[in-house]
Write a protein that holds these residues in place. Sequence first.
Motif, PDB file in Angstrom:
ATOM      1  N   GLY A  75     -37.313  19.944 -34.470  1.00 46.66           N
ATOM      2  CA  GLY A  75     -36.603  19.419 -35.630  1.00 46.66           C
ATOM      3  C   GLY A  75     -36.738  17.933 -35.846  1.00 46.66           C
ATOM      4  N   ILE A  76     -37.217  17.214 -34.826  1.00 48.86           N
ATOM      5  CA  ILE A  76     -37.474  15.788 -35.009  1.00 48.86           C
ATOM      6  C   ILE A  76     -38.984  15.609 -34.922  1.00 48.86           C
ATOM      7  CG2 ILE A  76     -37.009  13.452 -34.221  1.00 48.86           C
ATOM      8  CD1 ILE A  76     -34.473  14.438 -32.914  1.00 48.86           C
ATOM      9  N   SER A  77     -39.585  15.397 -36.058  1.00 47.36           N
ATOM     10  CA  SER A  77     -41.035  15.260 -36.133  1.00 47.36           C
ATOM     11  C   SER A  77     -41.430  13.801 -35.930  1.00 47.36           C
ATOM     12  CB  SER A  77     -41.523  15.739 -37.499  1.00 47.36           C
ATOM     13  OG  SER A  77     -42.902  15.507 -37.659  1.00 47.36           O
ATOM     14  N   HIS A  78     -42.471  13.580 -35.149  1.00 52.44           N
ATOM     15  CA  HIS A  78     -42.936  12.228 -34.855  1.00 52.44           C
ATOM     16  C   HIS A  78     -44.418  12.151 -35.198  1.00 52.44           C
ATOM     17  CE1 HIS A  78     -43.773   8.530 -32.590  1.00 52.44           C
ATOM     18  NE2 HIS A  78     -42.469   8.315 -32.600  1.00 52.44           N
ATOM     19  N   THR A  79     -44.710  11.604 -36.373  1.00 51.06           N
ATOM     20  CA  THR A  79     -46.087  11.535 -36.845  1.00 51.06           C
ATOM     21  C   THR A  79     -46.440  10.113 -37.270  1.00 51.06           C
ATOM     22  OG1 THR A  79     -45.845  13.794 -37.699  1.00 51.06           O
ATOM     23  CG2 THR A  79     -47.762  12.529 -38.440  1.00 51.06           C
ATOM     24  N   ASP A  80     -47.531   9.604 -36.715  1.00 51.02           N
ATOM     25  CA  ASP A  80     -48.001   8.259 -37.056  1.00 51.02           C
ATOM     26  C   ASP A  80     -46.894   7.207 -36.903  1.00 51.02           C
ATOM     27  OD1 ASP A  80     -50.515   9.292 -37.712  1.00 51.02           O
ATOM     28  OD2 ASP A  80     -49.882   9.731 -39.771  1.00 51.02           O
ATOM     29  N   GLY A  81     -46.128   7.366 -35.830  1.00 49.25           N
ATOM     30  CA  GLY A  81     -45.084   6.395 -35.547  1.00 49.25           C
ATOM     31  C   GLY A  81     -43.841   6.537 -36.394  1.00 49.25           C
ATOM     32  N   LYS A  82     -43.813   7.532 -37.271  1.00 55.04           N
ATOM     33  CA  LYS A  82     -42.666   7.749 -38.144  1.00 55.04           C
ATOM     34  C   LYS A  82     -41.877   8.968 -37.692  1.00 55.04           C
ATOM     35  CE  LYS A  82     -41.384   8.580 -42.974  1.00 55.04           C
ATOM     36  NZ  LYS A  82     -41.885   8.841 -44.351  1.00 55.04           N
ATOM     37  N   MET A  83     -40.568   8.810 -37.593  1.00 52.38           N
ATOM     38  CA  MET A  83     -39.707   9.914 -37.179  1.00 52.38           C
ATOM     39  C   MET A  83     -39.058  10.547 -38.403  1.00 52.38           C
ATOM     40  SD  MET A  83     -36.857   9.799 -34.143  1.00 52.38           S
ATOM     41  CE  MET A  83     -38.079   9.190 -32.990  1.00 52.38           C
TER      42      MET A  83
END
Length: 329
Positions: A75-83
């Motif tokens: 449920g907490i997505s971490h993509t390209d340094g963005k949460m």
Amino acid sequence: MAQRVGRIKLGSQGLEVSAQGLGCMGMSAFYGPPKPGVTFLDTSDIYGPFTNETLLGKALKGGVREKVELATKFGISHTDGKMEIRGDPAHVRAACEGSLKRLDIDCIDLYYQHRIDTRVPIEVTIGELKKLVEEGKIKYIGLSEASASTIRRAHAVHPITAVQLEWSLWSRDAEEEIIPTCRELGIGIVAYSPLGNGFFSSGPKLVEDLSTNDLRMFLPRFQPENLEHNKTIFERVNEMATRKGCTSSQLALAWVHHQGKDVCPIPGTTKIENFKQNIGALSVKLTPEEMVELESFASEDAVKGERSINDFATWKNSETPPFSSWKAV
């Protein structure tokens, strides 16, 4: 002789776990097979991200998997340094598949929605989790940091086995609505940060040993203007612990254990000596009078500072749109 850890029924759907679990978030290494009696392991795909699940997957080899109850979260997505918090069906399914692969298992015992996506009706998220149960990829569904109304709506779609929330002597905001709701619906309660992010283990000196990238450095309760006030709470707990012949952390943890047989605290640690000390909390017995005394030390108006940064992703902002408003993309 090793301390024997009892077992409790978590929720009303059949899940049974050790009376105390192990929060794996802060681990940089996993110390082999579970220690005596502690079989309830808690991780998440965001821990690392991803590396904690991989670590646990390696530790569960060699017949260990069958001896533990494994909980992880999405449920907490971490993509390209963005949460980003996500609860859409595509993410639910992809996250589950990713966790199964990293953990190298066929089925997750307890799968939590780590934080609530306020853009997606909770019915939609739980609907996809229900499909994963039917497919045999997860056994039980949980929520973390969800409001009472969100829990009710979710439970109406598929039984919720456990709700994970922050609960300790100085984090008691869930007691008014959320915990009574869980008990009304037969949902187990998993208490994270039962030692107040380590405060009840070390007191104010904890801050002196934190690295600059440790999240706790930024928590309101650990800021100088609040810490100076809050240290009095630790001093009172520590004084009572001395009287009872235990440590301050054991006393604070015992308080959580005494909340009921439907509560499982999951203190985290990276040190064996702390792990053993936490297990010792199961032997600390508290009278009703001692419970009242402990609670008087850390009443709501006695603690200065919010428990999280700007109430980020807590149950206070977990309401989702009505199901009738949902349009699948």
